[in-house]
Each structure stands twice: as C-alpha cells, then as structure tokens.
Design an enzyme around this catalytic site. Structure first.
Site, PDB file in Angstrom:
ATOM      1  N   ARG A 132       0.684  -1.213  -0.162  1.00 15.58           N
ATOM      2  CA  ARG A 132       0.065   0.024   0.142  1.00 15.58           C
ATOM      3  C   ARG A 132       0.903   1.375  -0.128  1.00 15.58           C
ATOM      4  O   ARG A 132       0.419   2.303   0.466  1.00 15.58           O
ATOM      5  CB  ARG A 132      -0.947   0.101   1.115  1.00 15.58           C
ATOM      6  N   LYS A 154       2.718  11.650 -10.798  1.00 16.51           N
ATOM      7  CA  LYS A 154       2.056  10.718 -11.632  1.00 16.51           C
ATOM      8  C   LYS A 154       2.712   9.730 -12.029  1.00 16.51           C
ATOM      9  O   LYS A 154       3.593   9.518 -12.617  1.00 16.51           O
ATOM     10  CB  LYS A 154       1.579  11.540 -13.253  1.00 16.51           C
ATOM     11  N   GLU A 196       9.421  20.037 -24.157  1.00 19.06           N
ATOM     12  CA  GLU A 196       8.603  20.223 -22.887  1.00 19.06           C
ATOM     13  C   GLU A 196       9.228  21.304 -22.100  1.00 19.06           C
ATOM     14  O   GLU A 196       8.733  21.769 -21.221  1.00 19.06           O
ATOM     15  CB  GLU A 196       8.706  19.048 -22.225  1.00 19.06           C
ATOM     16  N   LYS A 237       7.444  23.331 -12.981  1.00 20.03           N
ATOM     17  CA  LYS A 237       6.397  22.338 -12.609  1.00 20.03           C
ATOM     18  C   LYS A 237       6.063  22.072 -11.146  1.00 20.03           C
ATOM     19  O   LYS A 237       5.025  21.698 -10.757  1.00 20.03           O
ATOM     20  CB  LYS A 237       6.906  20.963 -13.272  1.00 20.03           C
ATOM     21  N   GLU A 247      -4.625  17.386 -10.226  1.00 16.91           N
ATOM     22  CA  GLU A 247      -5.219  17.741 -11.545  1.00 16.91           C
ATOM     23  C   GLU A 247      -6.816  18.401 -11.611  1.00 16.91           C
ATOM     24  O   GLU A 247      -7.473  17.592 -12.494  1.00 16.91           O
ATOM     25  CB  GLU A 247      -4.894  17.092 -12.766  1.00 16.91           C
ATOM     26  N   ARG A 251      -3.077  22.290 -12.919  1.00 10.57           N
ATOM     27  CA  ARG A 251      -2.236  21.302 -13.706  1.00 10.57           C
ATOM     28  C   ARG A 251      -2.524  20.997 -15.017  1.00 10.57           C
ATOM     29  O   ARG A 251      -1.544  20.649 -15.822  1.00 10.57           O
ATOM     30  CB  ARG A 251      -2.151  20.005 -12.621  1.00 10.57           C
ATOM     31  N   ASN A 255      -0.721  20.355 -19.944  1.00 15.79           N
ATOM     32  CA  ASN A 255      -1.087  19.780 -21.307  1.00 15.79           C
ATOM     33  C   ASN A 255      -1.074  20.501 -22.242  1.00 15.79           C
ATOM     34  O   ASN A 255      -1.543  20.140 -23.556  1.00 15.79           O
ATOM     35  CB  ASN A 255      -2.337  19.144 -21.049  1.00 15.79           C
ATOM     36  N   HIS A 258      -0.775  18.929 -25.748  1.00 18.22           N
ATOM     37  CA  HIS A 258      -0.927  17.753 -25.767  1.00 18.22           C
ATOM     38  C   HIS A 258      -2.044  16.971 -26.153  1.00 18.22           C
ATOM     39  O   HIS A 258      -2.244  16.172 -26.417  1.00 18.22           O
ATOM     40  CB  HIS A 258      -0.821  17.305 -24.238  1.00 18.22           C
ATOM     41  N   HIS A 262      -1.246  14.204 -28.547  1.00 17.48           N
ATOM     42  CA  HIS A 262      -1.689  12.706 -28.357  1.00 17.48           C
ATOM     43  C   HIS A 262      -2.480  12.351 -29.439  1.00 17.48           C
ATOM     44  O   HIS A 262      -2.280  11.194 -29.548  1.00 17.48           O
ATOM     45  CB  HIS A 262      -2.362  12.700 -27.190  1.00 17.48           C
ATOM     46  N   HIS A 277       6.945  11.283 -28.438  1.00 18.11           N
ATOM     47  CA  HIS A 277       5.847  12.212 -27.653  1.00 18.11           C
ATOM     48  C   HIS A 277       6.183  13.567 -27.740  1.00 18.11           C
ATOM     49  O   HIS A 277       5.290  14.556 -28.058  1.00 18.11           O
ATOM     50  CB  HIS A 277       5.987  11.804 -26.306  1.00 18.11           C
TER      51      HIS A 277
HETATM   52  N1  GLY Z   1       3.019  15.629 -17.418  1.00 20.51           N
HETATM   53  C1  GLY Z   1       1.820  16.393 -17.039  1.00 20.51           C
HETATM   54  C2  GLY Z   1       1.606  16.283 -15.541  1.00 20.51           C
HETATM   55  O1  GLY Z   1       2.628  15.825 -15.078  1.00 20.51           O
HETATM   56  O2  GLY Z   1       0.641  16.717 -15.111  1.00 20.51           O
END
Ligand code: GLY
Length: 380
Positions: A132, A154, A196, A237, A247, A251, A255, A258, A262, A277
């Site tokens: 956990r 993430k 990026e 970031k 998010e 956040r 994107n 993106h 994407h 990417h």
């Molecule tokens: N790569 C986008 C984020 O980490 O929210």
C-alpha cells in the site's frame, strides 16, 4: 572525495524544493550527481533498496549505483527490464512488484527508478501499490523525464484502452537529475525533451521562453544553460503541482500542446520511428498557438515566434511533417475526442492569449477545431 571537494560539488547542484506538506521532497539538478547518489539516497535512512532500470541504462549505471548504496550500508538489488513503451504493461508491473517483495522491501525502504519516463512511471506505480505504498526515488536519465515525468507524482502503466489509464498519484521522496547523463542521448531525444522545456515558457513565463530562444544551443551542448533549463523547468512544474497536485484545475495547463500531440501519437500508432511524444507536443504547441491566433485570442506574431523557435532547434512544427501522414481532420478530431471527453460537441483545450499567457479553454466547439485542422491541412 575530500570534505572541501564534496562541498564544492554540492554547491554546483541546484535544489528545487517541492513543498507538498507531508509529501514534500527535493529535486537536485546538476552535472555529476550520480557519483554521490549513494550518499544522498542513504540519507533517506532506508535499510534496503531495489533499483529498477532498463537494458539500455542499466549496464551503464545500475551496478555502480548498487555498489555505492552497499558502501553506504544498504542492501541493493537490480531489476532490468526491456526498454520501450511496451514495458509499461500489467505483466511488467507484476514482475516489478514481485521483485520488490522478493527483496523484502518494507515501508521504510526504497525503490529507485533509474531510467526515462517508462521506467519512472512503471516503478512509481509499483511503489505506490506494493504494501500500500513504499518510498521511491526518481533518477531520470532523459531530458523529457528530468523536466516532466519524474516530478509531480503521476505514475502508471498503459492499458489496451489507452496510455497511462491505470495509475496512481504517488510522490517520490527524492529526485536526482544528473544532467551529464544527457550527453549520451540522441539529438532526436534531446529535441523531444526540449519541447517540454519550451512548454514552461509558453505556459506562463515569457521571459523563460526568450531565455530559451537565446540559450538553447548551450542546453543541447551540455553547458551551464542545460542545468539552468532543467532546474527552471522543475521549478515551474513544482509550482503548478503544489497548487494543484491532483489536476483538479491548473495542472491541466501542463497539457499545452498535448491534445493535438496525443492525437498525432495515436494516429501514428505510437510508433516511435514515426513520432515520439515530444515531437507530437512540438507540433501540438504550434497548433495550439495557431488555433489561438485563428480564434482571435493571440497575436499571429506570437504563433509565428513559437514555430520559428521550435523549427530552429530542429523539431517538427507542422502536420505535413508527420511521417506517413496525420490523417484527415475527422480522424484527428476523433483521436482527440478519445483523449479528452467531448461533451455536447465541445472540447477542453489549453489555448493562449500570447507567449506566457496560456489558459484552460473549456467548451471549444468541435466544429471550430475541425475547420481549423482542415485549413491547416490545406495550407501545407
Ligand atoms: N505531464 C503532465 C503532468 O505531470 O501533469
């Protein structure tokens, strides 16, 4: 290393704090960090560590890192996985989880992700779910992972239904970004990661975009500008993640480029020979600015400036640069709709009022996107 030499080396590294209450951690950025990773990781006071890496990176750095950890009193083992996106799978997740358990990693111990975004995302997710949640360290080895995926928590794997659809938010306990490791990246990988970096300027820091225009050669050449670009990207970031970790709002600004990007990745079947990417994001950011200009939101000159810079560094900026083609406007829109839910024929985009002035635009009519794409495809 003597005490004085160690102090001098430490001073050469930049620390970027991520102040997330009980999940706070530091990102260290600099050339040569790997050499002192053993001591820095040992300072987290674990008894044991498992290093997860891939077959490209592992043979170069994993055994020396394991040796350094052992010298600092930890037990250390190594799990080496195949490189590539296919590794972000249920099967590899199972393998990593079982390797962590076999190494008797307890909640006070550590899992170390040594590699690019694939290794970081998969390892972070395994660390999130074994017992956990166990602590993990990110040691990103690509520009893309140093400026984006290793920061912010993430984690996840891909499903047959799409990329990154199974995962968790799980913050690392430490990020060590050794910028010297980027010396061995291909130019294509450097460029893709650099897209990026530029993104942070375009989102909310026009001065940083201007800095990129002036200093990008030093970033690629491995001068002090590279450390500055990585550190500034991590600061940018971290600031967004601290405001909106999960998010629910801001956040989403990360994107930028993106949604278009994407869609292009999906249309090219995630075939990295055709498009990686960062290349999708580069074309996507130019499209986001051109679309903003077409909607009368941003000056055309800003869209042109974004395109000129990305072109100058050698990134693709136009739909007709997608090898093998990018499909019709309808196919692109369909691919976009799978990424972002279309509610009542409307999409959410990150658009801009200018360089450094991006915003979340909800309710963008799909028909306007289709007309814009048709116009882009005609004007090539
Ligand atoms: N790569 C986008 C984020 O980490 O929210």
């Amino acid at each position: 290393m003597s005490g004085a030499a160690a102090r001098q080396a430490a001073a050469a590294f930049t620390t970027v704090p991520v102040p997330l209450d009980d999940r706070a951690y530091d990102i260290f950025v600099g050339r040569g960090l790997l050499a002192e990773a053993g001591a820095r990781i040992a300072a987290l006071k674990a008894r044991a560590a498992v290093i997860v890496t891939d077959a490209n990176v592992g043979p170069l750095y994993a055994e020396p890192l394991a040796g350094a950890l052992r010298q600092n009193g930890l037990t250390a083992s190594i799990v080496t996985l195949p490189p590539g996106e296919a590794t972000k799978s249920y099967a590899r997740l199972e393998e990593v989880c079982d390797a962590i358990l076999a190494a008797r990693i307890e909640r006070g111990d550590l899992v170390i992700a040594l590699g690019g975004g694939v290794i970081g995302d998969l390892t972070g997710f395994a660390a999130a779910i074994v017992r956990r949640g166990v602590r993990f360290v990110q040691m990103p080895t690509t520009l893309l992972s140093q400026v984006d995926s290793s920061v912010g928590g993430k984690t996840g794997i891909n499903s047959p239904h799409g990329k990154n659809l199974v995962g968790a938010f799980h913050q690392p306990s430490l990020v060590l970004a050794d910028t010297a490791l980027l010396d061995s990246l291909s130019l294509r990988e450097m460029r893709a990661g650099y897209a990026e970096v530029v993104k942070y300027g375009l989102i909310n820091d026009a001065a940083f975009f201007a800095w990129c225009e002036k200093n990008w050669r030093g970033v690629f050449a491995g001068g002090p500008e590279r450390d500055e670009a990585v550190a500034q990207s991590c600061r940018a970031k971290a600031a967004v993640v601290v405001r909106d970790e999960r998010e629910d709002g801001d956040r989403a600004l990360l994107n930028l480029g993106h949604t278009f990007g994407h869609a292009l990745e999906r249309i090219t079947a995630y075939d990295s020979k055709r498009l990686v990417h960062g290349e999708g994001v580069a074309i996507g950011m130019v499209l986001a600015f051109r679309f903003s200009a077409a909607l009368g939101l941003a000056p055309v000159a800003d869209a042109e400036r974004v395109e000129a810079h990305l072109k100058e560094v050698g990134l693709p900026t136009r739909l007709d640069q997608v090898p093998g083609g990018c499909g019709t406007p309808d196919e692109l829109l369909d691919a976009m709709s799978q990424d972002k839910k279309v509610s009542g024929g409307a999409l959410t985009f990150i658009l801009a009022k200018g360089i450094g002035q991006s915003f979340i635009a909800k309710g963008v009519e799909a028909e306007k996107v289709r007309a814009f794409l048709a116009e882009q495809l005609q004007s090539r």
